[in-house]
Design an enzyme around this catalytic site. Sequence first.
Site, PDB file in Angstrom:
ATOM      1  N   TYR A   1      -7.670  70.494   6.133  1.00  0.00           N
ATOM      2  CA  TYR A   1      -7.144  71.251   7.500  1.00  0.00           C
ATOM      3  C   TYR A   1      -8.605  70.974   8.488  1.00  0.00           C
ATOM      4  O   TYR A   1      -8.981  70.378   9.045  1.00  0.00           O
ATOM      5  CB  TYR A   1      -6.476  71.667   7.349  1.00  0.00           C
ATOM      6  CG  TYR A   1      -5.834  72.887   9.151  1.00  0.00           C
ATOM      7  CD1 TYR A   1      -5.530  71.672   9.791  1.00  0.00           C
ATOM      8  CD2 TYR A   1      -6.882  73.527   9.998  1.00  0.00           C
ATOM      9  CE1 TYR A   1      -5.926  72.457  12.016  1.00  0.00           C
ATOM     10  CE2 TYR A   1      -7.079  74.094  10.709  1.00  0.00           C
ATOM     11  CZ  TYR A   1      -6.449  74.253  11.934  1.00  0.00           C
ATOM     12  OH  TYR A   1      -6.483  74.096  12.788  1.00  0.00           O
TER      13      TYR A   1
ATOM     14  N   THR B   1     -10.758  74.958  16.328  1.00  0.00           N
ATOM     15  CA  THR B   1     -10.809  75.894  15.578  1.00  0.00           C
ATOM     16  C   THR B   1     -11.840  77.308  14.882  1.00  0.00           C
ATOM     17  O   THR B   1     -12.415  76.558  14.788  1.00  0.00           O
ATOM     18  CB  THR B   1      -9.694  75.672  14.322  1.00  0.00           C
ATOM     19  OG1 THR B   1      -9.327  77.199  13.817  1.00  0.00           O
ATOM     20  CG2 THR B   1     -10.498  74.067  13.624  1.00  0.00           C
ATOM     21  N   ASP B   2     -11.227  78.151  14.633  1.00  0.00           N
ATOM     22  CA  ASP B   2     -12.485  78.849  13.814  1.00  0.00           C
ATOM     23  C   ASP B   2     -12.816  78.519  12.667  1.00  0.00           C
ATOM     24  O   ASP B   2     -13.543  79.403  11.863  1.00  0.00           O
ATOM     25  CB  ASP B   2     -12.396  80.681  14.564  1.00  0.00           C
ATOM     26  CG  ASP B   2     -10.713  80.768  13.468  1.00  0.00           C
ATOM     27  OD1 ASP B   2     -10.279  80.216  12.968  1.00  0.00           O
ATOM     28  OD2 ASP B   2     -10.792  82.345  13.340  1.00  0.00           O
ATOM     29  N   GLU B   3     -11.639  78.208  11.942  1.00  0.00           N
ATOM     30  CA  GLU B   3     -12.002  77.642  10.393  1.00  0.00           C
ATOM     31  C   GLU B   3     -13.056  76.658   9.899  1.00  0.00           C
ATOM     32  O   GLU B   3     -13.148  76.321   9.128  1.00  0.00           O
ATOM     33  CB  GLU B   3     -10.250  76.963   9.796  1.00  0.00           C
ATOM     34  CG  GLU B   3      -9.718  78.046  10.465  1.00  0.00           C
ATOM     35  CD  GLU B   3      -8.028  77.597   9.689  1.00  0.00           C
ATOM     36  OE1 GLU B   3      -8.651  77.043   8.792  1.00  0.00           O
ATOM     37  OE2 GLU B   3      -7.406  78.253   8.991  1.00  0.00           O
TER      38      GLU B   3
ATOM     39  N   LYS C   1     -10.482  68.766  10.902  1.00  0.00           N
ATOM     40  CA  LYS C   1     -11.058  69.585  12.760  1.00  0.00           C
ATOM     41  C   LYS C   1     -12.689  69.625  12.317  1.00  0.00           C
ATOM     42  O   LYS C   1     -12.921  69.395  13.838  1.00  0.00           O
ATOM     43  CB  LYS C   1      -9.863  70.903  12.646  1.00  0.00           C
ATOM     44  CG  LYS C   1      -9.041  71.382  12.554  1.00  0.00           C
ATOM     45  CD  LYS C   1      -8.019  70.870  13.870  1.00  0.00           C
ATOM     46  CE  LYS C   1      -8.602  71.120  15.384  1.00  0.00           C
ATOM     47  NZ  LYS C   1      -7.800  70.741  16.800  1.00  0.00           N
TER      48      LYS C   1
HETATM   49  P1  NAD Z   1       1.726  73.067  15.802  1.00  0.00           P
HETATM   50  O1  NAD Z   1       1.586  72.245  14.410  1.00  0.00           O
HETATM   51  O2  NAD Z   1       2.044  74.214  16.512  1.00  0.00           O
HETATM   52  O3  NAD Z   1       1.657  72.141  16.996  1.00  0.00           O
HETATM   53  C1  NAD Z   1       1.373  70.186  16.860  1.00  0.00           C
HETATM   54  C2  NAD Z   1       1.421  69.813  17.985  1.00  0.00           C
HETATM   55  O4  NAD Z   1       0.605  68.432  17.665  1.00  0.00           O
HETATM   56  C3  NAD Z   1       3.079  68.861  17.457  1.00  0.00           C
HETATM   57  O5  NAD Z   1       3.795  69.169  18.765  1.00  0.00           O
HETATM   58  C4  NAD Z   1       2.827  67.697  16.739  1.00  0.00           C
HETATM   59  O6  NAD Z   1       3.937  66.945  16.958  1.00  0.00           O
HETATM   60  C5  NAD Z   1       1.963  66.797  18.213  1.00  0.00           C
HETATM   61  N1  NAD Z   1       1.228  66.277  17.051  1.00  0.00           N
HETATM   62  C6  NAD Z   1       0.755  66.187  15.835  1.00  0.00           C
HETATM   63  N2  NAD Z   1       0.221  64.888  15.461  1.00  0.00           N
HETATM   64  C7  NAD Z   1       0.372  63.652  16.591  1.00  0.00           C
HETATM   65  C8  NAD Z   1       0.017  62.495  16.754  1.00  0.00           C
HETATM   66  N3  NAD Z   1      -1.054  61.589  15.959  1.00  0.00           N
HETATM   67  N4  NAD Z   1      -0.239  61.959  18.267  1.00  0.00           N
HETATM   68  C9  NAD Z   1       1.002  62.853  19.351  1.00  0.00           C
HETATM   69  N5  NAD Z   1       0.903  64.356  18.939  1.00  0.00           N
HETATM   70  C10 NAD Z   1       0.974  64.889  17.704  1.00  0.00           C
HETATM   71  O7  NAD Z   1      -0.065  73.379  16.469  1.00  0.00           O
HETATM   72  P2  NAD Z   1      -0.451  74.906  17.098  1.00  0.00           P
HETATM   73  O8  NAD Z   1      -0.640  75.834  16.367  1.00  0.00           O
HETATM   74  O9  NAD Z   1       0.072  74.816  18.395  1.00  0.00           O
HETATM   75  O10 NAD Z   1      -1.828  74.624  17.234  1.00  0.00           O
HETATM   76  C11 NAD Z   1      -2.128  73.554  18.692  1.00  0.00           C
HETATM   77  C12 NAD Z   1      -3.349  73.305  18.173  1.00  0.00           C
HETATM   78  O11 NAD Z   1      -4.616  74.158  18.561  1.00  0.00           O
HETATM   79  C13 NAD Z   1      -4.554  72.149  17.183  1.00  0.00           C
HETATM   80  O12 NAD Z   1      -5.446  71.476  17.477  1.00  0.00           O
HETATM   81  C14 NAD Z   1      -4.846  73.920  16.286  1.00  0.00           C
HETATM   82  O13 NAD Z   1      -5.886  73.064  15.628  1.00  0.00           O
HETATM   83  C15 NAD Z   1      -5.780  74.280  17.179  1.00  0.00           C
HETATM   84  N6  NAD Z   1      -5.932  75.655  16.836  1.00  0.00           N
HETATM   85  C16 NAD Z   1      -4.151  76.669  16.053  1.00  0.00           C
HETATM   86  C17 NAD Z   1      -4.450  77.480  16.010  1.00  0.00           C
HETATM   87  C18 NAD Z   1      -3.659  78.915  15.448  1.00  0.00           C
HETATM   88  O14 NAD Z   1      -4.182  79.571  14.998  1.00  0.00           O
HETATM   89  N7  NAD Z   1      -2.459  77.484  15.450  1.00  0.00           N
HETATM   90  C19 NAD Z   1      -6.340  78.442  16.365  1.00  0.00           C
HETATM   91  C20 NAD Z   1      -7.324  78.072  17.132  1.00  0.00           C
HETATM   92  C21 NAD Z   1      -6.674  76.628  17.051  1.00  0.00           C
HETATM   93  O1  DAU Z   2      -7.333  80.996  12.714  1.00  0.00           O
HETATM   94  C1  DAU Z   2      -7.040  79.310  13.322  1.00  0.00           C
HETATM   95  C2  DAU Z   2      -6.496  79.194  12.159  1.00  0.00           C
HETATM   96  O2  DAU Z   2      -5.097  80.576  12.196  1.00  0.00           O
HETATM   97  C3  DAU Z   2      -6.280  77.365  12.985  1.00  0.00           C
HETATM   98  O3  DAU Z   2      -6.692  76.891  13.096  1.00  0.00           O
HETATM   99  C4  DAU Z   2      -4.127  76.959  11.898  1.00  0.00           C
HETATM  100  O4  DAU Z   2      -3.787  76.161  13.055  1.00  0.00           O
HETATM  101  C5  DAU Z   2      -3.600  77.943  11.803  1.00  0.00           C
HETATM  102  O5  DAU Z   2      -2.594  78.062  11.214  1.00  0.00           O
HETATM  103  C6  DAU Z   2      -4.120  79.348  11.325  1.00  0.00           C
HETATM  104  O6  DAU Z   2      -4.793  79.134   9.738  1.00  0.00           O
HETATM  105  P1  DAU Z   2      -3.925  80.013   8.869  1.00  0.00           P
HETATM  106  O7  DAU Z   2      -3.987  79.668   7.201  1.00  0.00           O
HETATM  107  O8  DAU Z   2      -4.780  81.178   8.576  1.00  0.00           O
HETATM  108  O9  DAU Z   2      -2.724  80.928   8.887  1.00  0.00           O
HETATM  109  P2  DAU Z   2      -1.420  80.906   8.202  1.00  0.00           P
HETATM  110  O10 DAU Z   2       0.089  81.421   8.994  1.00  0.00           O
HETATM  111  O11 DAU Z   2      -1.106  79.652   6.937  1.00  0.00           O
HETATM  112  O12 DAU Z   2      -1.688  82.330   7.276  1.00  0.00           O
HETATM  113  C7  DAU Z   2      -2.836  83.711   7.645  1.00  0.00           C
HETATM  114  C8  DAU Z   2      -2.651  84.175   6.274  1.00  0.00           C
HETATM  115  O13 DAU Z   2      -1.410  84.198   5.975  1.00  0.00           O
HETATM  116  C9  DAU Z   2      -3.401  83.375   5.753  1.00  0.00           C
HETATM  117  O14 DAU Z   2      -4.437  84.193   5.188  1.00  0.00           O
HETATM  118  C10 DAU Z   2      -3.201  82.551   4.516  1.00  0.00           C
HETATM  119  C11 DAU Z   2      -2.039  84.235   4.141  1.00  0.00           C
HETATM  120  N1  DAU Z   2      -0.307  83.069   3.941  1.00  0.00           N
HETATM  121  C12 DAU Z   2      -0.033  83.147   5.198  1.00  0.00           C
HETATM  122  C13 DAU Z   2       1.291  82.935   4.530  1.00  0.00           C
HETATM  123  C14 DAU Z   2       2.049  81.510   5.242  1.00  0.00           C
HETATM  124  C15 DAU Z   2       0.270  83.902   3.399  1.00  0.00           C
HETATM  125  O15 DAU Z   2      -0.690  85.928   2.680  1.00  0.00           O
HETATM  126  N2  DAU Z   2       1.937  83.927   2.738  1.00  0.00           N
HETATM  127  C16 DAU Z   2       2.491  82.886   3.505  1.00  0.00           C
HETATM  128  O16 DAU Z   2       3.284  82.451   3.218  1.00  0.00           O
END
Ligand code: NAD
Ligand code: DAU
Length: 349
Positions: free
Chosen positions: A149, A124-126, A153
């Site tokens: 988190y 992730t970019d985080e 990562k």
């Molecule tokens: P999500 O939480 O929707 O899905 C995570 C999945 O992993 C779920 O289905 C969960 O059951 C499974 N899981 C969790 N722990 C597990 C374990 N121990 N063994 C097997 N399965 C397990 O997450 P997402 O948003 O789909 O993110 C997927 C991946 O992409 C993550 O690695 C996250 O860090 C990365 N990512 C997410 C974003 C974003 O914006 N959502 C951006 C960049 C990278």
């Molecule tokens: O940048 C990639 C990441 O993006 C992924 O690695 C993570 O898995 C994914 O959860 C996401 O992280 P963020 O923390 O950026 O996403 P989130 O949707 O939780 O929040 C987006 C922005 O909105 C952040 O600045 C926090 C803010 N926020 C979030 C929630 C849940 C609010 O202001 N109110 C809220 O209730």
Amino acid sequence: MKLLVTGGAGFIGSNFVRQVLAKHPQYSILNLDKLTYSGNLHTLQDVMADPRHTFVRGDICDRRKVQEVLSAGVEAIVHFAAESHVDRSILDSAAFVKTNVLGTQCLLDAARAAGVRRFVLVSTDEVYGSAAPGEKFTEESRLAPNSPYAASKAGADLVARAYFRTYRFPVIITRCTNNYGPYQYPEKFLPLIITRALRGESIPVYGDGQQVRDWIYVTDHCAALDTILHQGREGEIYNLGAGNEWANVEIARRILQLLGKPESLLTYVQDRPGHDRRYALESKKVQRELGWVPETTIEAGLQQMVDWYLANGDWIRRVAARGYRAYYRRQYDRRDATLAGILKSEGRK
Ligand code: NAD
Ligand code: DAU
């Protein structure tokens, strides 16, 4: 190709499974997922009957289970499985370190022993931390994760990098910005706005709402992963951004407009501790080397996302029943909630 997808019952993983099945008729997918609160078989309903897709419930930390799955002759792995929500990691980081760091190490080790030929780690970019105004992170930027988190990562990311450096195990790492689109669990900001607005509930905006995220439509991210799986160079890192930088409050207003809901639902609440101010990536490398560019404009993507949530109330009800509402109530409906207070109310401190 026989592909192992981990975390394929979650948001991005399930979109990836769907896209691979549609794009590659000869491929078969093993989908290993623990089905935590964020993984759901309702999310995979349309592909469960496809003979090219086999779902296996299991934990990536369970070495024996992982070995069993790999013994089916897996050629490549796309590793999504993770604890993914920053706010949850602030409440309790244990599961994050276990799954994201130790689970990734377990998977890497077993995959190496099984002779897997390609391993794509979805990072992730985080991991770069917060970007200053005007700054964009490249693949060479230093890692400075700020939340538990992000740190977990970064741990996974570095262990994977070390497996390439030490063993020449064919790892590729991707670092993507914020995804949005169908099947995203409603604790994340954009689906949270939609689901709460549809119920006429207030929408919590953390701090001043001026934090900036770069939003990428999930199918564009999946297309990038597919390209990297096939054409990416081993041992490389690829940043994946869309160039759609929006302040939180601005994107929230836009979604409310699309839903025809009033801005008065936006409620400023206590900020997230350690909240990153801005994420921004330079993604020229993947564009130059592999020709990938995101295709979905933010206008089209937001409309598609809103339409999907409007048409899939049943999915929202089913996944929300699995803990989101209780978690949400605990964490935010009490406006004076402090982190210590939340932990205390959960009996953890
Ligand atoms: P999500 O939480 O929707 O899905 C995570 C999945 O992993 C779920 O289905 C969960 O059951 C499974 N899981 C969790 N722990 C597990 C374990 N121990 N063994 C097997 N399965 C397990 O997450 P997402 O948003 O789909 O993110 C997927 C991946 O992409 C993550 O690695 C996250 O860090 C990365 N990512 C997410 C974003 C974003 O914006 N959502 C951006 C960049 C990278
Ligand atoms: O940048 C990639 C990441 O993006 C992924 O690695 C993570 O898995 C994914 O959860 C996401 O992280 P963020 O923390 O950026 O996403 P989130 O949707 O939780 O929040 C987006 C922005 O909105 C952040 O600045 C926090 C803010 N926020 C979030 C929630 C849940 C609010 O202001 N109110 C809220 O209730």
